[in-house]
Design a protein around this motif. Structure first.
Motif, PDB file in Angstrom:
ATOM      1  N   THR A   1     100.429  58.638  70.795  1.00  0.00           N
ATOM      2  CA  THR A   1      99.471  57.752  70.145  1.00  0.00           C
ATOM      3  C   THR A   1      98.779  58.568  69.060  1.00  0.00           C
ATOM      4  O   THR A   1      99.310  59.546  68.600  1.00  0.00           O
ATOM      5  N   GLY A   2      97.645  58.136  68.657  1.00  0.00           N
ATOM      6  CA  GLY A   2      96.938  58.875  67.619  1.00  0.00           C
ATOM      7  C   GLY A   2      95.662  59.512  68.082  1.00  0.00           C
ATOM      8  O   GLY A   2      94.871  59.969  67.268  1.00  0.00           O
ATOM      9  N   GLU A   3      95.438  59.569  69.373  1.00  0.00           N
ATOM     10  CA  GLU A   3      94.142  60.015  69.842  1.00  0.00           C
ATOM     11  C   GLU A   3      94.098  61.529  70.002  1.00  0.00           C
ATOM     12  O   GLU A   3      94.448  62.083  71.046  1.00  0.00           O
ATOM     13  N   LEU A   4      93.668  62.180  68.949  1.00  0.00           N
ATOM     14  CA  LEU A   4      93.399  63.608  69.002  1.00  0.00           C
ATOM     15  C   LEU A   4      91.962  63.831  69.438  1.00  0.00           C
ATOM     16  O   LEU A   4      91.056  63.101  69.042  1.00  0.00           O
TER      17      LEU A   4
END
Lengths: 112, 113
Positions: free
Chosen positions: B99-102
């Protein structure tokens, strides 16, 4: 390489109004689009993301819209509050790539 | 909060000196990243790691090296600091892969005189 960019570097909004922050991307192969918020002196924080097979996603007071036809991403903040003052970044990611690409950021200032 | 700690948080050094920034995470995340942040450029990837001893270059890797001898630690080294490396450096980990959750650390502000 591909890049993600924001339309405006700054945005001034009256408290209580809705904010719209825009982002243009160039990589049509991206699978996720993400918005981050960065408050002064802190690291960016995840706000919301949207997959490429969606065109709208809502969170708490925020909505992300994705228009793949024109490669445009936007973040809408409802009833903007002073705590929303920050720099907002859009980013994109491709499955299996594990490397996000970030835009330059939009600084949102909320006027009382 | 992914339990990311960066050290030092602030450092002033002179041109030509070596500098090492440390990132420590407590969540056993596989992927770790070093970004630099400069006005007008947003966040640019320097290096990243996908496991112990597994690292790769990002878009602005020249002048930087990294090491990851343990899952929890990711070190960024400037062998000979230059003024162009004055920046704020952020470490990040992927909370959920694909996903994009850094998750980001609080940043390390480096000034090279």
């Amino acid at each position: 390489g591909e890049s993600v960019g924001l339309h405006l570097p700054t945005l001034s909004v009256q408290e209580g109004d809705n904010s719209i922050i825009n982002c243009a991307y160039s990589n049509s192969a991206s699978d996720y689009f993400i918005w981050y918020k960065q408050e002064s002196g802190k690291g960016p924080q995840f706000i919301i993301d949207i997959r490429s097979n969606m065109d709208k996603r809502q969170g708490q007071r925020v909505t992300v819209l994705l228009n793949k036809t024109v490669k445009h991403l936007s973040l809408q903040i409802a009833a903007t509050q002073p705590g929303d003052s920050a720099v907002y970044f859009c980013a994109e990611n491709r499955l299996g790539d594990y490397k996000l690409s970030f835009g330059a950021g939009t600084t949102v200032t909320v006027r009382a | 909060d992914a339990g990311i700690t960066q050290s030092p948080r602030h450092k002033v050094t002179e041109t030509g000196t070596p500098v090492t920034l440390r990132c420590h995470q407590t969540e056993n995340h596989r992927y770790m990243y070093w970004y630099r942040q400069d006005p007008g450029h947003g966040l640019r990837l320097i290096h990243y790691s996908y496991g112990v001893k597994d690292t790769d270059k990002g878009e602005v890797s020249d002048g930087y090296s990294v090491s990851r001898s343990k899952t929890e630690d990711f070190l960024l080294t400037l062998e000979s600091a230059t003024s162009s490396q004055t920046s704020v450096y952020f470490c990040a980990t992927f909370g959920t892969e694909n996903t994009g959750e850094l998750f980001f650390g609080e940043g390390s502000r480096l000034t090279v005189l």
